[in-house]
Design an enzyme around this catalytic site. Structure first.
Site, short mmCIF file in Angstrom:
data_model
loop_
_atom_site.label_atom_id
_atom_site.label_comp_id
_atom_site.label_asym_id
_atom_site.label_seq_id
_atom_site.Cartn_x
_atom_site.Cartn_y
_atom_site.Cartn_z
N ASN A 131 1.00 -1.58 -0.02
CA ASN A 131 0.15 -0.26 -0.27
C ASN A 131 0.71 1.15 -0.03
O ASN A 131 1.36 1.68 0.82
CB ASN A 131 -0.97 -0.50 1.09
CG ASN A 131 -1.80 1.63 1.65
OD1 ASN A 131 -1.71 2.56 0.91
ND2 ASN A 131 -2.91 0.83 1.50
N ASP A 139 -0.25 4.83 -0.14
CA ASP A 139 -1.01 5.87 0.38
C ASP A 139 0.13 6.60 0.91
O ASP A 139 -0.37 8.11 1.10
CB ASP A 139 -1.77 5.26 1.59
CG ASP A 139 -3.11 4.72 0.75
OD1 ASP A 139 -2.65 4.36 -0.61
OD2 ASP A 139 -4.02 4.27 1.34
N HIS A 140 0.73 5.89 1.66
CA HIS A 140 1.50 7.16 3.51
C HIS A 140 2.42 8.23 2.02
O HIS A 140 2.70 9.18 3.03
CB HIS A 140 1.99 6.17 4.26
CG HIS A 140 1.35 5.91 4.99
ND1 HIS A 140 0.48 6.90 5.66
CD2 HIS A 140 0.86 4.77 5.06
CE1 HIS A 140 -0.25 5.81 6.77
NE2 HIS A 140 -0.21 4.12 6.56
N HIS A 153 -5.23 3.64 -1.35
CA HIS A 153 -7.20 3.63 -0.89
C HIS A 153 -6.88 5.40 -1.77
O HIS A 153 -7.36 6.00 -1.57
CB HIS A 153 -7.28 4.14 0.60
CG HIS A 153 -8.23 3.87 1.33
ND1 HIS A 153 -8.48 3.75 2.51
CD2 HIS A 153 -9.46 4.51 0.35
CE1 HIS A 153 -9.66 3.79 3.06
NE2 HIS A 153 -10.35 4.16 1.54
N ARG A 205 -9.68 7.51 -1.30
CA ARG A 205 -11.04 8.40 -0.10
C ARG A 205 -11.89 9.14 -0.75
O ARG A 205 -10.83 10.12 -1.36
CB ARG A 205 -9.73 8.84 1.73
CG ARG A 205 -9.34 7.97 1.96
CD ARG A 205 -8.88 7.83 3.28
NE ARG A 205 -9.48 8.15 4.62
CZ ARG A 205 -9.91 7.80 5.51
NH1 ARG A 205 -9.00 6.17 5.92
NH2 ARG A 205 -10.37 7.85 5.64
N ARG A 261 -7.56 12.92 0.59
CA ARG A 261 -6.55 13.30 1.82
C ARG A 261 -5.23 12.83 1.37
O ARG A 261 -3.73 12.71 1.88
CB ARG A 261 -6.32 13.14 3.49
CG ARG A 261 -7.04 11.41 3.25
CD ARG A 261 -6.68 11.00 4.37
NE ARG A 261 -8.40 11.41 5.42
CZ ARG A 261 -8.53 10.59 6.07
NH1 ARG A 261 -7.46 9.69 7.37
NH2 ARG A 261 -9.36 10.68 6.73
N GLU A 287 -8.34 0.18 -2.99
CA GLU A 287 -9.90 0.31 -1.96
C GLU A 287 -10.30 1.58 -2.05
O GLU A 287 -9.93 2.43 -1.62
CB GLU A 287 -8.97 0.68 -0.54
CG GLU A 287 -8.32 -0.68 -0.06
CD GLU A 287 -7.03 -0.13 1.23
OE1 GLU A 287 -7.34 0.81 1.08
OE2 GLU A 287 -6.71 -1.21 1.61
N THR A 293 -7.45 6.06 10.19
CA THR A 293 -7.05 5.21 8.76
C THR A 293 -8.05 4.87 9.14
O THR A 293 -9.54 4.88 9.84
CB THR A 293 -5.67 4.52 8.91
OG1 THR A 293 -5.33 3.45 8.68
CG2 THR A 293 -5.34 3.65 10.62
N THR A 294 -8.27 3.30 8.38
CA THR A 294 -9.41 2.61 8.20
C THR A 294 -9.63 1.89 9.54
O THR A 294 -8.76 1.37 9.81
CB THR A 294 -9.74 2.04 6.86
OG1 THR A 294 -9.09 2.06 6.23
CG2 THR A 294 -10.81 1.36 7.01
N GLU A 306 -10.87 -9.43 2.82
CA GLU A 306 -9.57 -8.97 3.18
C GLU A 306 -10.35 -8.97 4.84
O GLU A 306 -10.85 -8.23 5.40
CB GLU A 306 -9.06 -8.23 3.26
CG GLU A 306 -8.12 -7.37 3.35
CD GLU A 306 -7.06 -6.74 3.54
OE1 GLU A 306 -8.24 -6.03 1.69
OE2 GLU A 306 -6.67 -5.95 3.77
N HIS A 353 -3.92 -4.88 7.21
CA HIS A 353 -4.22 -3.55 8.74
C HIS A 353 -3.28 -3.75 10.00
O HIS A 353 -3.50 -4.74 10.86
CB HIS A 353 -5.59 -2.77 9.03
CG HIS A 353 -6.15 -1.50 9.05
ND1 HIS A 353 -5.63 -1.31 10.77
CD2 HIS A 353 -5.95 -1.29 8.69
CE1 HIS A 353 -5.79 -0.02 10.97
NE2 HIS A 353 -6.19 0.12 9.29
N1 PXP Z 1 -5.72 -3.26 4.23
C1 PXP Z 1 -7.01 -2.45 3.83
C2 PXP Z 1 -7.90 -2.63 4.00
C3 PXP Z 1 -6.58 -0.48 4.56
O1 PXP Z 1 -7.57 0.02 4.66
C4 PXP Z 1 -5.11 -0.78 5.10
C5 PXP Z 1 -5.26 1.00 5.29
O2 PXP Z 1 -5.31 2.31 4.40
C6 PXP Z 1 -5.06 -1.49 5.09
C7 PXP Z 1 -4.54 -2.80 4.33
C8 PXP Z 1 -2.63 -0.94 5.69
O3 PXP Z 1 -3.04 -1.08 6.93
P1 PXP Z 1 -1.17 -0.20 7.23
O4 PXP Z 1 -1.30 0.91 6.48
O5 PXP Z 1 -1.33 -0.63 8.38
O6 PXP Z 1 -0.41 -1.40 6.66
#
Ligand code: PXP
Length: 243
Positions: free
Chosen positions: A9, A11-12, A45, A47, A51, A72, A102-103, A153, A193
């Site tokens: 992921n 996103d960060h 993701h 959103r 963001r 996502e 976060t989610t 998931e 997550h």
């Molecule tokens: N899976 C889903 C569905 C998520 O929403 C997230 C967070 O965006 C992740 C995985 C990844 O989580 P983390 O950043 O804590 O590894």
């Protein structure tokens, strides 16, 4: 058991870019580097509040990412329209609250049955594989299968935050039962997550585990050691732990 796929992921990377409104760092580049380092999937993701990941990131990644792209998103009309137009390989439907960092929890498939049925129908019609992000609860897993999702998931947040071995083992047991139930219903099993370089090991050993989506821990390590090394080290741990 087959090889467990690692979805990275990114996103960060976009979070860091948005913090200053700059053009860098580009999550598109991060996705390419993650791929080169062994990511089996790229996860983003989009959103509703934009963001971190922007529409442009999805558009460019749809053209540049070579491994499956997993989007996502919340089950809203706007997001469904975007997904049907961009056709990521997979959509993971997640709950979304504006104030959350976060989610936070899994989807309520039981309570949102009608909305999810129409969203899943539209996505599948566009040729997209649908995954539902849910807690490892028997009624949610059963409903995910009934709704026609291909993957679930399972939310690993509670396991990752569990204090002490006993609590952790209890959460793992819930996940283990969820994996068995989902597999028995013909669902592919993913998890994510809060996973990091330590707690991921036990999750790799869960039955029928096919895919892990990991963001924060990989990006946090990448800041210090570089993204390719951070992805490769996670890939190696998954390899070792799932044998
Ligand atoms: N899976 C889903 C569905 C998520 O929403 C997230 C967070 O965006 C992740 C995985 C990844 O989580 P983390 O950043 O804590 O590894």
């Amino acid at each position: 058991m087959g090889r467990i796929h690692l979805g990275v992921n990114v996103d960060h990377v976009a979070t860091l870019r948005q913090a200053r409104g700059t053009r860098y760092p580009d999550p598109v580049l991060a996705a390419s580097l993650a791929e080169l380092a062994g990511a089996d999937q790229i996860t983003i993701h989009l959103r509703e509040d934009r963001r971190h990941i922007q529409d442009r990131d999805l558009l460019v990644m749809r053209k540049t990412v070579q491994v499956p792209l997993n989007l996502e998103m919340a089950a809203t009309a706007e997001m469904t329209a975007i997904a049907c137009e961009q056709t990521p390989d997979t959509v993971t439907l997640v709950p979304e609250k504006r104030q959350e960092r976060t989610t936070e929890g899994g989807l309520d498939c039981v309570g949102q049955q009608a909305l999810l049925a129409s969203t899943i129908g539209a996505l599948k019609q566009a040729g997209i594989v649908v995954s539902l992000f849910i807690g490892a609860e028997p009624d949610q897993i059963a409903m995910a299968a009934q709704l026609g999702a291909q993957t679930v998931e399972l939310h690993t947040g509670e396991y990752c935050q569990a204090q002490g071995a006993l609590h952790q083992e209890r959460e793992l047991e819930r996940l283990r039962a969820g994996c068995e139930q989902a597999h028995g219903l013909g669902l592919r099993v993913a998890a994510g997550h809060g996973l990091d370089y330590h707690n991921v090991r036990a999750v790799c050993a869960l039955p029928h585990m096919a895919e892990l989506n990991i963001g924060h821990a990989i990006m946090a390590r990448a800041v210090l050691v570089g993204l390719e090394r951070a992805v490769r080290e996670m890939r190696d741990i998954i390899e070792q732990s799932s044998q």
